[in-house]
Design a protein around this motif. Structure first.
Motif, PDB file in Angstrom:
ATOM      1  N   VAL A  83      25.083  20.430  11.450  1.00  0.00           N
ATOM      2  CA  VAL A  83      24.392  19.150  11.571  1.00  0.00           C
ATOM      3  C   VAL A  83      22.900  19.330  11.363  1.00  0.00           C
ATOM      4  N   THR A  84      22.258  18.246  10.964  1.00  0.00           N
ATOM      5  CA  THR A  84      20.804  18.193  10.919  1.00  0.00           C
ATOM      6  C   THR A  84      20.363  17.348  12.115  1.00  0.00           C
ATOM      7  N   HIS A  85      19.087  17.216  12.276  1.00  0.00           N
ATOM      8  CA  HIS A  85      18.580  16.392  13.379  1.00  0.00           C
ATOM      9  C   HIS A  85      19.074  14.953  13.241  1.00  0.00           C
ATOM     10  N   ASN A  86      19.045  14.427  12.024  1.00  0.00           N
ATOM     11  CA  ASN A  86      19.488  13.041  11.797  1.00  0.00           C
ATOM     12  C   ASN A  86      20.971  12.855  12.077  1.00  0.00           C
ATOM     13  N   SER A  87      21.791  13.778  11.600  1.00  0.00           N
ATOM     14  CA  SER A  87      23.224  13.620  11.828  1.00  0.00           C
ATOM     15  C   SER A  87      23.585  13.863  13.293  1.00  0.00           C
ATOM     16  N   GLN A  88      22.818  14.704  13.994  1.00  0.00           N
ATOM     17  CA  GLN A  88      23.056  14.896  15.426  1.00  0.00           C
ATOM     18  C   GLN A  88      22.734  13.617  16.194  1.00  0.00           C
ATOM     19  N   CYS A  89      21.680  12.939  15.797  1.00  0.00           N
ATOM     20  CA  CYS A  89      21.344  11.653  16.423  1.00  0.00           C
ATOM     21  C   CYS A  89      22.437  10.618  16.157  1.00  0.00           C
ATOM     22  N   ALA A  90      22.962  10.587  14.933  1.00  0.00           N
ATOM     23  CA  ALA A  90      24.032   9.645  14.587  1.00  0.00           C
ATOM     24  C   ALA A  90      25.298   9.969  15.374  1.00  0.00           C
ATOM     25  N   LEU A  91      25.590  11.244  15.556  1.00  0.00           N
ATOM     26  CA  LEU A  91      26.770  11.652  16.315  1.00  0.00           C
ATOM     27  C   LEU A  91      26.629  11.283  17.788  1.00  0.00           C
ATOM     28  N   SER A  92      25.444  11.450  18.335  1.00  0.00           N
ATOM     29  CA  SER A  92      25.191  11.055  19.719  1.00  0.00           C
ATOM     30  C   SER A  92      25.312   9.543  19.881  1.00  0.00           C
ATOM     31  N   ALA A  93      24.791   8.806  18.924  1.00  0.00           N
ATOM     32  CA  ALA A  93      24.895   7.340  18.973  1.00  0.00           C
ATOM     33  C   ALA A  93      26.354   6.897  18.877  1.00  0.00           C
ATOM     34  N   LEU A  94      27.143   7.594  18.080  1.00  0.00           N
ATOM     35  CA  LEU A  94      28.562   7.266  17.967  1.00  0.00           C
ATOM     36  C   LEU A  94      29.267   7.477  19.307  1.00  0.00           C
ATOM     37  N   ALA A  95      28.951   8.564  19.983  1.00  0.00           N
ATOM     38  CA  ALA A  95      29.574   8.839  21.287  1.00  0.00           C
ATOM     39  C   ALA A  95      29.237   7.749  22.293  1.00  0.00           C
ATOM     40  N   ILE A  96      28.013   7.276  22.274  1.00  0.00           N
ATOM     41  CA  ILE A  96      27.574   6.265  23.239  1.00  0.00           C
ATOM     42  C   ILE A  96      28.083   4.879  22.870  1.00  0.00           C
ATOM     43  N   ASP A  97      27.961   4.514  21.591  1.00  0.00           N
ATOM     44  CA  ASP A  97      28.294   3.156  21.152  1.00  0.00           C
ATOM     45  C   ASP A  97      29.782   2.946  20.860  1.00  0.00           C
ATOM     46  N   GLU A  98      30.442   3.976  20.336  1.00  0.00           N
ATOM     47  CA  GLU A  98      31.856   3.862  19.971  1.00  0.00           C
ATOM     48  C   GLU A  98      32.619   5.109  20.441  1.00  0.00           C
ATOM     49  N   PRO A  99      32.775   5.248  21.750  1.00  0.00           N
ATOM     50  CA  PRO A  99      33.401   6.471  22.273  1.00  0.00           C
ATOM     51  C   PRO A  99      34.843   6.680  21.816  1.00  0.00           C
ATOM     52  N   LEU A 100      35.577   5.619  21.580  1.00  0.00           N
ATOM     53  CA  LEU A 100      36.957   5.780  21.124  1.00  0.00           C
ATOM     54  C   LEU A 100      37.002   6.355  19.707  1.00  0.00           C
ATOM     55  N   GLU A 101      36.108   5.913  18.852  1.00  0.00           N
ATOM     56  CA  GLU A 101      36.030   6.462  17.491  1.00  0.00           C
ATOM     57  C   GLU A 101      35.602   7.922  17.521  1.00  0.00           C
ATOM     58  N   TYR A 102      34.659   8.258  18.395  1.00  0.00           N
ATOM     59  CA  TYR A 102      34.227   9.648  18.563  1.00  0.00           C
ATOM     60  C   TYR A 102      35.424  10.510  18.963  1.00  0.00           C
ATOM     61  N   ALA A 103      36.194  10.042  19.931  1.00  0.00           N
ATOM     62  CA  ALA A 103      37.370  10.780  20.386  1.00  0.00           C
ATOM     63  C   ALA A 103      38.396  10.917  19.270  1.00  0.00           C
TER      64      ALA A 103
END
Length: 77
Positions: free
Chosen positions: A36-56
């Motif tokens: 990951v890059t810094h940008n993709s890590q931020c997007a991944l963190s946002a996905l976990a917070i905003d759409e936890p079911l999709e992250y899972a």
């Protein structure tokens, strides 16, 4: 029915299923080994917070790296 929420105190996704099963995904461990890059890590963190079911879903299907790569390709240079 499946319910998922981000647990900010444990940095995890807590999932409850209709038949009472509980699943806990540690986001720190889920992200290990990903390129990951810094940008993709931020997007991944946002996905976990905003759409936890999709992250899972991405984690359990082992598609998280593909999602990160696709997210990186969407970045405007």
């Amino acid at each position: 029915m499946i319910y998922a929420r981000y647990n900010k105190y444990q940095n995890s996704i807590d999932i409850t299923t209709f038949n009472g099963y509980l699943l806990w995904i540690d986001c720190g461990k889920a992200g290990r080994g990903l390129k990951v890059t810094h940008n993709s890590q931020c997007a991944l963190s946002a996905l976990a917070i905003d759409e936890p079911l999709e992250y899972a879903r991405l984690y359990l299907a082992r598609e998280m790296q593909a999602w990160v790569d696709a997210e990186e390709s969407l970045q405007v240079w």
